[in-house]
Design an enzyme around this catalytic site. Structure first.
Site, PDB file in Angstrom:
ATOM      1  N   ARG A 111       0.796  -1.241   0.000  1.00  0.00           N
ATOM      2  CA  ARG A 111       0.000   0.000   0.000  1.00  0.00           C
ATOM      3  C   ARG A 111       0.822   1.282   0.000  1.00  0.00           C
ATOM      4  O   ARG A 111       1.895   1.335   0.590  1.00  0.00           O
ATOM      5  CB  ARG A 111      -0.917   0.013   1.223  1.00  0.00           C
ATOM      6  CG  ARG A 111      -1.988  -1.052   1.147  1.00  0.00           C
ATOM      7  CD  ARG A 111      -2.837  -1.132   2.400  1.00  0.00           C
ATOM      8  NE  ARG A 111      -3.889  -2.139   2.215  1.00  0.00           N
ATOM      9  CZ  ARG A 111      -3.676  -3.456   2.329  1.00  0.00           C
ATOM     10  NH1 ARG A 111      -2.493  -3.917   2.645  1.00  0.00           N
ATOM     11  NH2 ARG A 111      -4.666  -4.296   2.106  1.00  0.00           N
ATOM     12  N   HIS A 136      -0.802  -2.546  -4.536  1.00  0.00           N
ATOM     13  CA  HIS A 136      -0.220  -3.403  -5.573  1.00  0.00           C
ATOM     14  C   HIS A 136      -0.223  -2.787  -6.974  1.00  0.00           C
ATOM     15  O   HIS A 136      -0.554  -3.448  -7.968  1.00  0.00           O
ATOM     16  CB  HIS A 136      -0.932  -4.753  -5.613  1.00  0.00           C
ATOM     17  CG  HIS A 136      -0.745  -5.583  -4.364  1.00  0.00           C
ATOM     18  ND1 HIS A 136       0.368  -5.505  -3.564  1.00  0.00           N
ATOM     19  CD2 HIS A 136      -1.559  -6.524  -3.778  1.00  0.00           C
ATOM     20  CE1 HIS A 136       0.250  -6.348  -2.553  1.00  0.00           C
ATOM     21  NE2 HIS A 136      -0.903  -6.971  -2.654  1.00  0.00           N
ATOM     22  N   HIS A 210       3.372 -12.537  -5.778  1.00  0.00           N
ATOM     23  CA  HIS A 210       2.290 -12.713  -4.811  1.00  0.00           C
ATOM     24  C   HIS A 210       1.784 -14.158  -4.748  1.00  0.00           C
ATOM     25  O   HIS A 210       0.581 -14.392  -4.595  1.00  0.00           O
ATOM     26  CB  HIS A 210       1.146 -11.755  -5.155  1.00  0.00           C
ATOM     27  CG  HIS A 210       0.324 -11.347  -3.984  1.00  0.00           C
ATOM     28  ND1 HIS A 210      -0.465 -12.228  -3.284  1.00  0.00           N
ATOM     29  CD2 HIS A 210       0.174 -10.152  -3.373  1.00  0.00           C
ATOM     30  CE1 HIS A 210      -1.078 -11.583  -2.311  1.00  0.00           C
ATOM     31  NE2 HIS A 210      -0.709 -10.319  -2.336  1.00  0.00           N
ATOM     32  N   ASP A 282      -1.200  -9.862   8.385  1.00  0.00           N
ATOM     33  CA  ASP A 282      -1.091  -9.128   7.116  1.00  0.00           C
ATOM     34  C   ASP A 282      -0.144  -7.963   7.348  1.00  0.00           C
ATOM     35  O   ASP A 282      -0.545  -6.807   7.348  1.00  0.00           O
ATOM     36  CB  ASP A 282      -2.484  -8.648   6.671  1.00  0.00           C
ATOM     37  CG  ASP A 282      -2.488  -8.136   5.236  1.00  0.00           C
ATOM     38  OD1 ASP A 282      -1.402  -8.096   4.618  1.00  0.00           O
ATOM     39  OD2 ASP A 282      -3.568  -7.765   4.743  1.00  0.00           O
ATOM     40  N   GLU A 347       5.615 -12.263   0.770  1.00  0.00           N
ATOM     41  CA  GLU A 347       6.043 -11.360  -0.295  1.00  0.00           C
ATOM     42  C   GLU A 347       7.291 -10.604   0.131  1.00  0.00           C
ATOM     43  O   GLU A 347       7.227  -9.740   1.004  1.00  0.00           O
ATOM     44  CB  GLU A 347       4.917 -10.369  -0.607  1.00  0.00           C
ATOM     45  CG  GLU A 347       3.599 -11.047  -0.937  1.00  0.00           C
ATOM     46  CD  GLU A 347       2.407 -10.222  -0.461  1.00  0.00           C
ATOM     47  OE1 GLU A 347       2.260  -9.077  -0.905  1.00  0.00           O
ATOM     48  OE2 GLU A 347       1.629 -10.727   0.361  1.00  0.00           O
TER      49      GLU A 347
HETATM   50  C1  BGC Z   1      -1.974  -7.489   1.221  1.00  0.00           C
HETATM   51  C2  BGC Z   1      -3.371  -7.842   1.679  1.00  0.00           C
HETATM   52  C3  BGC Z   1      -4.238  -8.028   0.471  1.00  0.00           C
HETATM   53  C4  BGC Z   1      -3.622  -9.120  -0.368  1.00  0.00           C
HETATM   54  C5  BGC Z   1      -4.395  -9.443  -1.616  1.00  0.00           C
HETATM   55  C6  BGC Z   1      -1.477  -8.602   0.397  1.00  0.00           C
HETATM   56  O1  BGC Z   1      -0.193  -8.326  -0.069  1.00  0.00           O
HETATM   57  O2  BGC Z   1      -1.112  -7.223   2.299  1.00  0.00           O
HETATM   58  O3  BGC Z   1      -3.902  -6.839   2.537  1.00  0.00           O
HETATM   59  O4  BGC Z   1      -5.557  -8.361   0.839  1.00  0.00           O
HETATM   60  O5  BGC Z   1      -2.320  -8.760  -0.725  1.00  0.00           O
HETATM   61  O6  BGC Z   1      -4.825  -8.359  -2.247  1.00  0.00           O
END
Ligand code: BGC
Length: 382
Positions: A111, A136, A210, A282, A347
């Protein structure tokens, strides 16, 4: 390079790798790579590559550079696909892959607060695709682009080089960004990902993959019993919108402490404020690094199958996301619904929202500089 078609699959020769006896269907002894047409997106043709090396096989799509399947043996030698995904291109395209299964993420992994940052005195506004933030890379990040693929020969390895040129201003980011990502399948059940990027104007970049893992096989249930170890004594706490506060907090004495291998399910329902914010794990962990080279960041193991995964990286951080937002509405490769906690993503990355935190390692890339980053996923058994 010479190519010939067999039953819709093009086996690529001229790699000095020898020819796999049955193109893409067997994990043969010699490294091999084959390609097949896999539909199209917005008029652009998509290919699927199958890379095999010994008893290890992966499939990669040119759409999003998506790691579609990863087949690796359990302790009895039985293969299973240990990454979450879809069995068709349509799965990725029509669902818009909200979970980003297996995809390359760019220009900025994770983010950016309110989608805004300032660079060289200018403020840039990105798409808000994860209210109130940008996630992303925005609405159409690298996960939704068709990459140009080139097979690469190695001695005991087989590799696929993917390239994408992101024009100046794409998704609101400055500079033409030229990115190359090379997936190499090593001789001992490893996937090495090398990221390389250059720009013609100062910009910010944070590249990752991812993939979600379930070492029991995708679609077999939750990863609560998987044990995870993270080489990190600090993490970056977040606010309720999952934006880092800017602090580097100690994991000691909290459910964020994975310095010793711990079952994921042991603490992911804790009332610890950070876990409440993330609906589970997360967060970005700050890796305990000794230098700039490849260092082990995470280890995952599944006692039932005996499969293990060790992740090494040159990056300063790792996002451990426990699949918290999987809600049973997506049906994966084997046709089963993915529910909360059915896979975990690890990640490797620079920290989320770095462009707005001067105390975080910089994600600024300037003309003349080269971004180089490597992550290795090593599979094994015990
Ligand atoms: C984020 C999550 C998100 C996920 C899929 C992750 O990298 O930290 O908050 O929901 O990606 O979008």
């Amino acid at each position: 390079m010479r190519t010939f078609a067999r039953a819709g699959v093009v086996v690529l020769l001229g790699l000095g790798l020898g020819l796999a006896s049955s193109s893409s269907s067997q994990a043969g002894a010699k490294p091999s790579i084959s390609k097949e047409a896999y539909g199209s997106v917005g008029g652009q043709a998509v290919d699927r590559y199958t890379l095999s090396n010994g008893k290890f096989r992966v499939r990669i799509l040119t759409y999003g550079g998506i790691l579609q399947t990863v087949e690796t043996p359990d302790r009895h030698g039985r293969l299973a696909n240990v990454t979450l995904g879809f069995g068709t291109l349509g799965g990725y395209v029509t669902s818009k892959n909200p979970a980003y299964f297996g995809a390359l993420i760019g220009r900025y992994g994770n983010r950016i607060a309110k989608g805004k940052f300032t660079l060289g005195g200018q403020t840039y506004q990105l798409a808000i695709n994860n209210d109130p933030n940008s996630l992303h890379g925005g609405n159409a990040g690298f996960d939704k682009r068709v990459w140009t693929a080139t097979p690469v020969a190695g001695k005991n390895t087989v590799a696929l080089r993917l390239s994408y040129v992101s024009p100046n201003g794409e998704e609101g980011y400055p500079g033409t960004l030229r990115t190359t990502v090379t997936y190499t399948i090593t001789k001992d059940r490893g996937i090495r990902i090398d990221y390389h990027a250059t720009t013609d104007k100062a910009t910010v970049v944070n590249l990752t993959n991812h993939a979600y893992w379930n070492l029991g096989g995708e679609g077999t249930g939750t990863i609560d019993d998987h044990k995870l170890q993270l080489r990190a004594s600090r993490y970056t706490p977040v606010d309720s919108t999952l934006i880092p506060t800017g602090k580097l907090a100690a994991v000691a004495g909290t459910p964020m402490d994975f310095r010793k291998a711990t079952a994921i399910g042991a603490r992911n329902r804790s009332s610890f404020q950070q876990i409440v914010y993330g609906r589970g794990y997360d967060h970005n962990w700050v890796l305990d690094r000794h230098g700039k080279g490849l260092e082990v960041a995470a280890r995952v193991s599944d006692a039932a199958s005996g499969r293990t995964l060790t992740i090494s990286t040159t990056e300063p951080g790792i996002q451990f996301y426990g699949g918290n937002f999987l809600d049973g509405t997506l049906y994966g490769t084997s046709g089963r619904a993915y529910r909360q906690g059915d896979g975990l993503a690890l990640e490797t990355q620079h920290f989320p929202d770095s462009p707005n935190h001067a105390n975080f390692p910089s994600t600024v890339l300037r003309p003349g500089q080269v971004l180089r980053s490597t992550t290795v996923y090593q599979f094994g058994t015990r």
